[in-house]
Design an enzyme around this catalytic site. Structure first.
Site, PDB file in Angstrom:
ATOM      1  N   GLY A  14     -11.094   1.003   0.628  1.00  0.00           N
ATOM      2  CA  GLY A  14     -10.825  -0.265   1.302  1.00  0.00           C
ATOM      3  C   GLY A  14      -9.673  -0.170   2.275  1.00  0.00           C
ATOM      4  CB  SER A  15      -8.173   2.546   3.816  1.00  0.00           C
ATOM      5  OG  SER A  15      -9.288   3.415   3.893  1.00  0.00           O
ATOM      6  CB  THR A  16     -11.283  -0.710   7.670  1.00  0.00           C
ATOM      7  OG1 THR A  16     -11.673  -1.823   6.863  1.00  0.00           O
ATOM      8  CG2 THR A  16     -12.212   0.474   7.412  1.00  0.00           C
ATOM      9  CB  SER A  17      -8.000  -4.477   7.591  1.00  0.00           C
ATOM     10  OG  SER A  17      -8.628  -4.962   6.420  1.00  0.00           O
ATOM     11  N   GLY A  18      -5.269  -4.229   6.455  1.00  0.00           N
ATOM     12  CA  GLY A  18      -4.326  -4.645   5.423  1.00  0.00           C
ATOM     13  C   GLY A  18      -3.496  -3.534   4.821  1.00  0.00           C
ATOM     14  CB  ILE A  19      -2.157  -3.176   1.366  1.00  0.00           C
ATOM     15  CG1 ILE A  19      -1.256  -4.411   1.345  1.00  0.00           C
ATOM     16  CG2 ILE A  19      -1.541  -2.055   0.520  1.00  0.00           C
ATOM     17  CD1 ILE A  19      -1.163  -5.087  -0.009  1.00  0.00           C
ATOM     18  N   GLY A  20      -4.363  -1.302   2.704  1.00  0.00           N
ATOM     19  CA  GLY A  20      -5.070  -0.022   2.696  1.00  0.00           C
ATOM     20  C   GLY A  20      -4.894   0.741   3.989  1.00  0.00           C
ATOM     21  CB  SER A 139      -2.202  -8.608  -7.452  1.00  0.00           C
ATOM     22  OG  SER A 139      -1.675  -9.863  -7.073  1.00  0.00           O
ATOM     23  CE1 TYR A 152      -7.268 -10.321  -6.231  1.00  0.00           C
ATOM     24  CE2 TYR A 152      -5.398 -11.646  -6.957  1.00  0.00           C
ATOM     25  CZ  TYR A 152      -5.906 -10.571  -6.248  1.00  0.00           C
ATOM     26  OH  TYR A 152      -5.058  -9.748  -5.554  1.00  0.00           O
TER      27      TYR A 152
END
Length: 262
Positions: A14-20, A139, A152
Protein backbone atom coordinates in the site's frame (compact mmCIF):
# COMPACT_ATOMS: atom_id res chain seq x y z
CA UNK A 1 23.61 7.82 13.29
CA UNK A 2 23.93 6.81 9.65
CA UNK A 3 21.23 4.43 8.39
CA UNK A 4 22.14 2.60 5.19
CA UNK A 5 19.97 0.05 3.42
CA UNK A 6 22.28 -0.59 0.48
CA UNK A 7 21.77 -4.17 -0.72
CA UNK A 8 18.46 -4.60 1.13
CA UNK A 9 15.26 -5.53 -0.68
CA UNK A 10 12.14 -3.92 0.76
CA UNK A 11 8.42 -4.32 0.26
CA UNK A 12 6.07 -1.60 1.46
CA UNK A 13 2.49 -2.71 0.88
CA UNK A 14 0.00 0.00 0.00
CA UNK A 15 2.76 2.45 -0.91
CA UNK A 16 1.46 4.62 -3.75
CA UNK A 17 0.42 7.42 -1.37
CA UNK A 18 0.39 8.56 2.24
CA UNK A 19 2.59 6.99 4.88
CA UNK A 20 3.43 4.08 2.59
CA UNK A 21 4.77 6.33 -0.16
CA UNK A 22 6.78 8.45 2.27
CA UNK A 23 8.25 5.27 3.75
CA UNK A 24 9.15 3.81 0.36
CA UNK A 25 10.81 7.11 -0.62
CA UNK A 26 12.82 7.17 2.61
CA UNK A 27 14.06 3.62 2.03
CA UNK A 28 15.13 4.55 -1.49
CA UNK A 29 16.96 7.62 -0.22
CA UNK A 30 18.85 5.32 2.17
CA UNK A 31 19.98 3.01 -0.65
CA UNK A 32 17.42 0.18 -0.58
CA UNK A 33 15.73 -1.49 -3.52
CA UNK A 34 11.99 -1.05 -2.97
CA UNK A 35 8.89 -2.63 -4.45
CA UNK A 36 6.05 -0.12 -4.59
CA UNK A 37 2.59 -1.67 -4.27
CA UNK A 38 -0.82 -0.41 -5.30
CA UNK A 39 -4.01 -1.93 -6.63
CA UNK A 40 -3.76 -0.41 -10.12
CA UNK A 41 -1.00 0.13 -12.63
CA UNK A 42 -2.04 3.77 -12.93
CA UNK A 43 -1.38 4.36 -9.22
CA UNK A 44 1.99 2.60 -9.53
CA UNK A 45 3.00 4.68 -12.55
CA UNK A 46 2.03 7.90 -10.76
CA UNK A 47 4.04 6.95 -7.67
CA UNK A 48 7.11 6.11 -9.74
CA UNK A 49 6.86 9.47 -11.52
CA UNK A 50 6.69 11.26 -8.18
CA UNK A 51 9.86 9.48 -7.06
CA UNK A 52 11.84 11.00 -9.91
CA UNK A 53 15.39 9.69 -10.14
CA UNK A 54 14.87 7.50 -7.06
CA UNK A 55 12.56 5.31 -9.17
CA UNK A 56 15.65 3.82 -10.83
CA UNK A 57 15.97 1.58 -7.76
CA UNK A 58 12.28 0.79 -7.44
CA UNK A 59 9.88 -1.71 -8.99
CA UNK A 60 6.11 -1.58 -9.04
CA UNK A 61 3.69 -4.39 -8.26
CA UNK A 62 0.05 -3.75 -9.17
CA UNK A 63 -2.09 -6.17 -7.21
CA UNK A 64 -4.45 -6.51 -4.26
CA UNK A 65 -2.37 -7.80 -1.36
CA UNK A 66 -5.53 -8.00 0.70
CA UNK A 67 -6.23 -11.27 -1.12
CA UNK A 68 -4.53 -14.65 -1.07
CA UNK A 69 -4.21 -14.60 -4.86
CA UNK A 70 -2.51 -11.21 -4.86
CA UNK A 71 0.01 -12.32 -2.24
CA UNK A 72 0.79 -15.50 -4.20
CA UNK A 73 1.33 -13.50 -7.38
CA UNK A 74 3.72 -11.17 -5.57
CA UNK A 75 5.71 -14.10 -4.18
CA UNK A 76 6.00 -15.63 -7.66
CA UNK A 77 7.61 -12.41 -8.91
CA UNK A 78 9.60 -11.49 -5.79
CA UNK A 79 10.56 -14.55 -3.72
CA UNK A 80 12.62 -12.70 -1.09
CA UNK A 81 12.53 -9.48 0.88
CA UNK A 82 14.85 -8.45 3.70
CA UNK A 83 12.34 -5.94 5.05
CA UNK A 84 8.56 -6.17 4.99
CA UNK A 85 6.43 -3.17 5.92
CA UNK A 86 2.79 -4.20 6.31
CA UNK A 87 1.26 -0.82 5.59
CA UNK A 88 -1.77 -1.80 3.50
CA UNK A 89 -4.95 -0.70 5.22
CA UNK A 90 -8.38 0.84 4.86
CA UNK A 91 -10.57 2.93 7.15
CA UNK A 92 -14.09 4.24 7.01
CA UNK A 93 -16.26 5.65 9.79
CA UNK A 94 -19.43 3.61 10.23
CA UNK A 95 -21.72 3.11 13.20
CA UNK A 96 -21.42 -0.28 14.87
CA UNK A 97 -25.11 -1.07 14.37
CA UNK A 98 -24.90 -0.22 10.67
CA UNK A 99 -21.75 -2.25 9.97
CA UNK A 100 -22.63 -5.59 8.31
CA UNK A 101 -20.62 -8.82 8.48
CA UNK A 102 -19.26 -8.17 5.00
CA UNK A 103 -17.61 -4.93 6.14
CA UNK A 104 -16.05 -6.58 9.19
CA UNK A 105 -14.72 -9.33 6.94
CA UNK A 106 -13.36 -6.81 4.44
CA UNK A 107 -11.46 -4.92 7.15
CA UNK A 108 -10.14 -8.18 8.56
CA UNK A 109 -8.89 -9.39 5.17
CA UNK A 110 -7.22 -6.12 4.19
CA UNK A 111 -5.94 -4.76 7.49
CA UNK A 112 -5.10 -8.02 9.27
CA UNK A 113 -4.76 -10.96 6.90
CA UNK A 114 -2.64 -9.06 4.36
CA UNK A 115 0.10 -8.74 6.97
CA UNK A 116 -0.41 -12.29 8.20
CA UNK A 117 -0.02 -13.73 4.71
CA UNK A 118 2.97 -11.62 3.71
CA UNK A 119 4.76 -12.33 6.99
CA UNK A 120 4.09 -16.05 6.60
CA UNK A 121 5.41 -15.96 3.03
CA UNK A 122 8.55 -13.90 3.57
CA UNK A 123 9.45 -14.65 7.19
CA UNK A 124 11.09 -18.04 6.50
CA UNK A 125 13.51 -16.50 4.00
CA UNK A 126 14.53 -13.89 6.54
CA UNK A 127 15.11 -16.62 9.11
CA UNK A 128 17.25 -18.55 6.63
CA UNK A 129 19.37 -15.43 6.11
CA UNK A 130 19.53 -14.80 9.89
CA UNK A 131 18.37 -11.21 9.36
CA UNK A 132 15.12 -9.48 8.63
CA UNK A 133 12.64 -6.83 9.66
CA UNK A 134 8.85 -7.09 9.73
CA UNK A 135 6.90 -3.94 10.61
CA UNK A 136 3.13 -3.67 11.04
CA UNK A 137 1.65 -0.20 10.60
CA UNK A 138 -1.06 -0.13 13.23
CA UNK A 139 -2.62 3.03 14.71
CA UNK A 140 -3.30 4.85 17.95
CA UNK A 141 -6.84 3.61 17.27
CA UNK A 142 -5.60 0.17 18.31
CA UNK A 143 -5.59 1.48 21.89
CA UNK A 144 -8.06 4.36 21.61
CA UNK A 145 -10.84 2.44 19.87
CA UNK A 146 -12.93 5.00 17.91
CA UNK A 147 -16.63 4.75 18.73
CA UNK A 148 -17.44 5.51 15.08
CA UNK A 149 -14.96 2.96 13.67
CA UNK A 150 -15.01 -0.02 16.02
CA UNK A 151 -14.34 -2.42 13.15
CA UNK A 152 -11.23 -0.41 12.22
CA UNK A 153 -9.97 -0.23 15.80
CA UNK A 154 -10.44 -3.98 16.15
CA UNK A 155 -8.30 -4.63 13.09
CA UNK A 156 -5.52 -2.38 14.37
CA UNK A 157 -5.53 -4.05 17.80
CA UNK A 158 -5.26 -7.40 16.05
CA UNK A 159 -2.08 -6.21 14.35
CA UNK A 160 -0.49 -5.53 17.73
CA UNK A 161 -1.29 -9.06 18.91
CA UNK A 162 0.11 -10.63 15.74
CA UNK A 163 3.24 -8.50 15.82
CA UNK A 164 4.01 -9.34 19.43
CA UNK A 165 3.30 -13.03 18.99
CA UNK A 166 5.35 -13.29 15.81
CA UNK A 167 8.28 -11.52 17.46
CA UNK A 168 8.24 -14.23 20.15
CA UNK A 169 7.92 -16.96 17.52
CA UNK A 170 11.04 -15.60 15.78
CA UNK A 171 13.08 -15.19 18.97
CA UNK A 172 16.79 -15.58 18.42
CA UNK A 173 16.59 -15.71 14.62
CA UNK A 174 17.91 -12.24 13.83
CA UNK A 175 14.46 -11.23 12.55
CA UNK A 176 12.67 -8.49 14.47
CA UNK A 177 8.95 -7.79 14.39
CA UNK A 178 7.45 -4.52 15.58
CA UNK A 179 4.38 -2.33 15.24
CA UNK A 180 4.31 1.40 14.58
CA UNK A 181 1.29 3.37 15.83
CA UNK A 182 0.72 6.64 13.98
CA UNK A 183 -1.67 9.21 15.35
CA UNK A 184 -3.45 11.87 13.27
CA UNK A 185 -1.30 12.22 10.17
CA UNK A 186 -1.58 14.69 7.32
CA UNK A 187 -1.78 12.20 4.48
CA UNK A 188 -3.40 12.84 1.11
CA UNK A 189 -6.60 11.25 2.36
CA UNK A 190 -6.80 13.50 5.40
CA UNK A 191 -5.94 16.53 3.28
CA UNK A 192 -8.81 15.71 0.94
CA UNK A 193 -11.18 15.29 3.88
CA UNK A 194 -10.18 18.74 5.21
CA UNK A 195 -10.15 20.50 1.84
CA UNK A 196 -13.69 21.95 2.10
CA UNK A 197 -12.79 23.60 5.42
CA UNK A 198 -9.53 24.91 3.97
CA UNK A 199 -11.35 26.44 1.01
CA UNK A 200 -14.17 27.95 3.05
CA UNK A 201 -12.00 29.33 5.86
CA UNK A 202 -9.03 30.56 3.88
CA UNK A 203 -6.75 28.98 6.46
CA UNK A 204 -3.76 26.82 5.61
CA UNK A 205 -4.12 23.06 5.47
CA UNK A 206 -1.76 22.74 8.44
CA UNK A 207 -3.83 25.13 10.56
CA UNK A 208 -7.09 23.36 9.72
CA UNK A 209 -5.47 20.00 10.50
CA UNK A 210 -4.25 21.34 13.85
CA UNK A 211 -7.76 22.51 14.70
CA UNK A 212 -9.12 19.09 13.76
CA UNK A 213 -6.59 17.40 16.06
CA UNK A 214 -7.36 19.63 19.04
CA UNK A 215 -11.10 19.09 18.53
CA UNK A 216 -11.12 15.34 17.88
CA UNK A 217 -7.91 14.22 19.61
CA UNK A 218 -7.81 16.57 22.56
CA UNK A 219 -5.12 14.56 24.35
CA UNK A 220 -2.59 15.35 21.62
CA UNK A 221 0.58 16.83 23.06
CA UNK A 222 2.05 18.20 19.84
CA UNK A 223 -1.34 19.82 19.07
CA UNK A 224 -1.08 19.21 15.33
CA UNK A 225 -1.14 16.45 12.77
CA UNK A 226 2.13 14.64 12.10
CA UNK A 227 3.58 14.65 8.61
CA UNK A 228 3.86 11.38 6.70
CA UNK A 229 7.63 11.85 6.78
CA UNK A 230 7.64 11.96 10.59
CA UNK A 231 5.88 8.59 10.69
CA UNK A 232 8.21 7.21 8.01
CA UNK A 233 11.21 8.19 10.16
CA UNK A 234 10.14 5.74 12.87
CA UNK A 235 9.56 2.97 10.34
CA UNK A 236 12.99 3.54 8.83
CA UNK A 237 14.68 3.42 12.21
CA UNK A 238 12.99 0.23 13.40
CA UNK A 239 13.88 -1.41 10.08
CA UNK A 240 17.56 -0.53 10.42
CA UNK A 241 20.62 -2.38 11.68
CA UNK A 242 20.70 0.07 14.57
CA UNK A 243 17.34 -1.18 15.88
CA UNK A 244 18.57 -4.74 16.38
CA UNK A 245 17.55 -4.84 20.07
CA UNK A 246 14.01 -3.58 19.43
CA UNK A 247 11.47 -6.33 18.81
CA UNK A 248 7.97 -7.15 19.97
CA UNK A 249 7.41 -3.43 20.53
CA UNK A 250 4.51 -1.10 19.81
CA UNK A 251 6.19 2.17 18.86
CA UNK A 252 4.03 5.27 19.03
CA UNK A 253 4.23 8.18 16.60
CA UNK A 254 0.96 9.54 17.88
CA UNK A 255 1.97 13.00 19.06
CA UNK A 256 1.10 11.98 22.60
CA UNK A 257 -2.56 11.22 21.83
CA UNK A 258 -2.45 7.97 23.80
CA UNK A 259 -2.60 9.10 27.43
CA UNK A 260 -0.22 6.54 28.83
CA UNK A 261 3.39 6.56 29.95
CA UNK A 262 4.05 3.02 28.64
Amino acid sequence: MHIDFTGRNVLVSGSTSGIGFATAKSFLEAGAHVVINGRTQASIDNALRRLGSLAANADGFAGDLGTEAGSAELFAQYPHFDILVNNLGIFQPQDFFDTPDSEWQKFFEVNVMSGVRLSRIYGPGMVANKWGRIVFISSESALNIPSDMIHYGFSKTAQLAISRGLAKRLAGTGVTVNSVLPGPTLSEGVAEMLRPEVESSGKSLEDVAAEFVTTHRGSSIIRRAASVEEVANMIIYVSSEQASATTGAALRVDGGVIDSIV
